[in-house]
Scaffold this active site. Structure first.
Site, mmCIF file in Angstrom:
data_model
loop_
_atom_site.group_PDB
_atom_site.id
_atom_site.type_symbol
_atom_site.label_atom_id
_atom_site.label_comp_id
_atom_site.label_asym_id
_atom_site.label_seq_id
_atom_site.Cartn_x
_atom_site.Cartn_y
_atom_site.Cartn_z
ATOM 1 N N TYR A 1 2.058 42.556 -64.129
ATOM 2 C CA TYR A 1 0.235 42.306 -64.777
ATOM 3 C C TYR A 1 -0.099 43.693 -65.884
ATOM 4 O O TYR A 1 -0.505 42.968 -67.382
ATOM 5 C CB TYR A 1 -0.162 42.435 -63.383
ATOM 6 C CG TYR A 1 -0.575 41.220 -63.011
ATOM 7 C CD1 TYR A 1 0.181 40.897 -62.800
ATOM 8 C CD2 TYR A 1 -1.798 40.141 -62.824
ATOM 9 C CE1 TYR A 1 0.262 39.739 -61.084
ATOM 10 C CE2 TYR A 1 -1.883 39.423 -61.777
ATOM 11 C CZ TYR A 1 -1.088 39.007 -61.366
ATOM 12 O OH TYR A 1 -1.333 37.864 -60.302
ATOM 13 N N ASP B 1 0.228 38.371 -54.919
ATOM 14 C CA ASP B 1 -0.952 37.586 -56.002
ATOM 15 C C ASP B 1 -0.183 36.018 -54.597
ATOM 16 O O ASP B 1 -1.349 34.685 -53.781
ATOM 17 C CB ASP B 1 -0.684 37.730 -56.964
ATOM 18 C CG ASP B 1 -1.835 35.823 -57.263
ATOM 19 O OD1 ASP B 1 -2.816 36.098 -56.803
ATOM 20 O OD2 ASP B 1 -1.569 35.524 -58.535
ATOM 21 N N ASP C 1 12.341 36.306 -51.510
ATOM 22 C CA ASP C 1 12.519 34.628 -51.009
ATOM 23 C C ASP C 1 12.107 34.407 -49.911
ATOM 24 O O ASP C 1 11.686 33.343 -49.583
ATOM 25 C CB ASP C 1 13.275 34.100 -52.108
ATOM 26 C CG ASP C 1 14.861 34.694 -52.071
ATOM 27 O OD1 ASP C 1 14.330 36.118 -51.475
ATOM 28 O OD2 ASP C 1 15.944 34.702 -52.358
ATOM 29 N N ASP D 1 -1.523 33.214 -51.222
ATOM 30 C CA ASP D 1 -2.512 32.124 -51.821
ATOM 31 C C ASP D 1 -1.317 31.263 -50.257
ATOM 32 O O ASP D 1 -2.108 30.061 -49.627
ATOM 33 C CB ASP D 1 -2.494 31.547 -53.045
ATOM 34 C CG ASP D 1 -3.034 31.703 -53.736
ATOM 35 O OD1 ASP D 1 -3.863 32.753 -53.589
ATOM 36 O OD2 ASP D 1 -3.663 30.612 -54.770
ATOM 37 N N LYS E 1 12.561 42.742 -53.954
ATOM 38 C CA LYS E 1 13.336 42.165 -54.560
ATOM 39 C C LYS E 1 14.805 42.587 -55.587
ATOM 40 O O LYS E 1 14.969 42.581 -56.498
ATOM 41 C CB LYS E 1 13.022 40.525 -56.228
ATOM 42 C CG LYS E 1 13.641 39.685 -55.823
ATOM 43 C CD LYS E 1 14.036 38.903 -55.619
ATOM 44 C CE LYS E 1 15.516 37.815 -56.401
ATOM 45 N NZ LYS E 1 15.643 36.974 -55.132
HETATM 46 C C1 IPM Z 1 -6.389 36.995 -57.896
HETATM 47 C C2 IPM Z 1 -6.307 35.706 -59.029
HETATM 48 C C3 IPM Z 1 -5.847 36.791 -60.540
HETATM 49 C C4 IPM Z 1 -4.683 37.785 -60.030
HETATM 50 C C5 IPM Z 1 -5.462 36.295 -61.315
HETATM 51 C C6 IPM Z 1 -7.338 35.540 -61.487
HETATM 52 C C7 IPM Z 1 -6.205 37.159 -63.098
HETATM 53 O O1 IPM Z 1 -5.554 35.601 -59.121
HETATM 54 O O2 IPM Z 1 -7.394 37.689 -57.925
HETATM 55 O O3 IPM Z 1 -5.544 36.729 -56.738
HETATM 56 O O4 IPM Z 1 -3.422 37.378 -60.470
HETATM 57 O O5 IPM Z 1 -4.639 38.574 -59.277
HETATM 58 MN MN MN Z 2 -4.524 34.998 -57.276
#
Ligand code: IPM
Ligand code: MN
Ligand code: NAD
Length: 362
Positions: free
Chosen positions: A141, A243, A219, A247, A186
Site C-alpha cells: 500500500y 484487507d 492462498d 472481507d 506467501k
Molecule cells: C479497508 C479499505 C481500505 C484499505 C481502502 C479503502 C484504502 O478497503 O479499510 O479495508 O484497503 O485499507
Molecule cells: Mn477493505
C-alpha cells in the site's frame, strides 16, 4: 470522564452509519455520566470536493488533538476515474500513517441469531471467535508506485521493526484469548513474506514462549478460513492479505455491515471504523447496517478511553437487537429489513434495558 472524539463521516453511507454510532455514544455518555465532545471534519471525496485534498491539514490537526477518531468510509464512483491524481482512499491511508496506526484489529464473532445470513453452513460457524491483526501502515500500500505508458509497479517493502511491533501486538492479544497465533504470508514466493515468517518466529520464541504459533500460506488460508473457522484465534498478517481475508471473514458473520475495527499505534489514540466501504449502491437510502460502526464505537471506548464496561454495554445492546431479530436488509431473508434508524433505535432501547451504570464512579 471527558473525551474529545473526532468524527470523520466521509462518503456514501459513511455519514449515515457514523450518525448512528454518535447517537449511541451520546446515550452511553448520558447513562454513565461521561462528557464526550464531538467534532466533525472532512475526509475522502467530501474533502476533495471542498478543499481539493483527501486529508485537509485541519482534519489531521483535529485528529492529532483528539483522544479518538471515529470514521465512516471514503470513496465512490464520483472520484474513481482511473486518471484522477487525487483519490479519497489516499486520505484514509494518509491518516492511518500520520497517526502511526500500524495495528488494525478486526474481530469476527458470528452472532447466533444472524447465522442464517451467512452462506456458510451453521455447524461450521458456532463457536467461531477470531481476531485478525492486520498490519496497516506498510507493505504494498505504501511502497513506491510507478507508471509508464506500458507498465506499472507497486513496491512491497517491510522492515524488521514493522513486523516486530505488529507481531507483539498480536501476541499480547492472544495472551488474553486462547493463546494461539496464526501468521499468514506467501513465503513460498515473496521475499517480504520470508522476512515476515522469520521475524514472527523469532519474536514469538524470544518474547512469547507460551504462544502456540503456526504459519499458513495466504492462498490456503483463504480456504481454511471458510472450511474450519473455529480453529483460529488470532491471525496476524500483512496489510493487503489482511484487507482481503477480512472481507472474506465477514461472510462468517453474515455481512460486511457487522464487522468493526480498531486501528492502534503506540499511544491510546486510535481510529475506529467499520471494515466496509462507502457502499455507493445503497448510499442515501437510509438502509445501511449501522452495527459495524456502532461496534467500532465500542472498540473506541475500550481501547482509547479505557471504558471496558461501557464498551461491553454497547456490544450487549447490539447482541440484544440481533437476538430480537432487528435485521437491516443485508441480514434479512429476502432483503426485507429495517432501516438504519430503526436498527439504531433498537440498540438504544437495549442500552436502556440491559446496561446498568456502575454507581460511585469518579
Ligand atoms: C479497508 C479499505 C481500505 C484499505 C481502502 C479503502 C484504502 O478497503 O479499510 O479495508 O484497503 O485499507
Ligand atoms: Mn477493505
Ligand atoms: P463496500 O464495502 O463499500 O460495499 C460492498 C458491498 O457490501 C456492497 O454491496 C454494499 O452495499 C455492501 N455493504 C457494505 N457495507 C454495508 C452496510 N453497512 N450495510 C449494508 N450493506 C453494506 O465495497 P466496494 O463497493 O468495493 O467499495 C465502494 C467504495 O468504498 C470504494 O470507493 C472503496 O475504495 C471504498 N472503501 C472504503 C473503505 C473505507 O473507507 N474504510 C473500505 C472499503 C472500501
Amino acid at each position: 470522564m471527558q473525551a474529545d472524539i473526532l468524527v470523520l463521516p466521509g462518503d456514501g453511507i459513511g455519514p449515515e452509519v457514523t450518525a448512528a454510532a454518535v447517537q449511541v455514544l451520546r446515550a452511553v455518555a448520558q447513562r454513565y455520566g461521561h462528557v464526550f465532545r464531538f467534532e466533525e471534519k472532512l475526509i475522502g471525496g467530501a474533502a476533495i470536493d471542498a478543499t481539493g485534498e483527501p486529508l485537509p491539514a485541519d482534519t489531521l490537526a483535529a485528529a492529532q488533538r483528539a483522544h479518538a477518531v471515529l470514521l465512516g468510509a471514503v470513496g465512490g464512483p464520483k472520484w474513481s476515474d482511473p486518471k484522477a491524481t487525487v483519490r479519497p482512499e489516499q486520505g484514509l491511508l494518509a491518516i492511518r500513517r500520520a497517526l502511526g496506526l500500524y495495528a488494525n484489529l478486526r474481530p469476527v464473532k458470528p452472532h447466533p441469531a444472524a447465522l442464517g445470513a451467512s452462506p456458510i453452513k451453521p455447524h461450521l460457524l458456532t463457536g467461531v471467535d477470531l481476531m485478525v491483526v492486520r498490519e496497516l501502515t506498510g507493505g504494498i500500500y505504501f511502497g513506491q508506485k510507478q507508471r509508464t505508458a506500458d507498465s506499472a509497479s507497486d513496491l512491497c517493502e517491510y522492515s524488521v521493526a514493522e513486523i516486530e511491533r505488529v507481531t507483539r501486538r498480536a501476541c499480547t492479544l492472544a495472551q488474553s484469548r486462547r493463546g494461539r497465533v496464526t501468521s499468514v504470508d506467501k513465503a513460498n514466493v515473496l521475499e517480504t513474506s520470508r522476512l515476515w515468517r522469520e521475524v514472527v518466529t523469532r519474536v514469538v520464541r524470544e518474547e512469547f514462549p507460551g504462544i502456540e504459533l503456526e504459519h499458513q500460506l495466504v492462498d490456503s488460508m483463504a480456504m481454511h478460513l471458510l472450511a474450519k473457522p473455529r480453529e483460529y484465534d488470532v491471525i496476524v498478517t500483512e496489510n493487503m492479505f489482511g484487507d482481503i481475508l477480512t472481507d472474506e471473514a465477514s461472510m462468517l458473520a453474515g455481512s460486511l455491515g457487522l464487522l468493526p475495527s480498531a486501528s492502534l499505534g503506540e499511544s491510546t489514540v486510535g481510529l475506529y471504523e467499520p471494515i466496509h466501504g462507502s457502499a455507493p449502491d445503497i448510499a442515501g437510502r437510509g438502509i445501511a447496517n449501522p452495527y459495524a460502526t456502532i461496534l467500532s464505537a465500542a472498540m473506541l471506548l475500550r481501547h482509547s478511553l479505557g471504558l471496558e464496561n461501557e464498551a461491553r454495554c454497547i456490544e450487549k445492546a447490539v447482541d440484544g437487537a440481533l437476538d430480537n431479530g432487528v435485521f437491516t436488509a443485508d441480514l434479512a431473508p429476502g432483503g426485507r429489513g429495517v432501516g438504519t434508524q430503526a436498527a439504531t433505535a433498537a440498540v438504544l432501547e437495549q442500552l436502556e434495558l440491559e446496561c446498568q451504570p456502575v454507581m460511585m464512579r469518579d
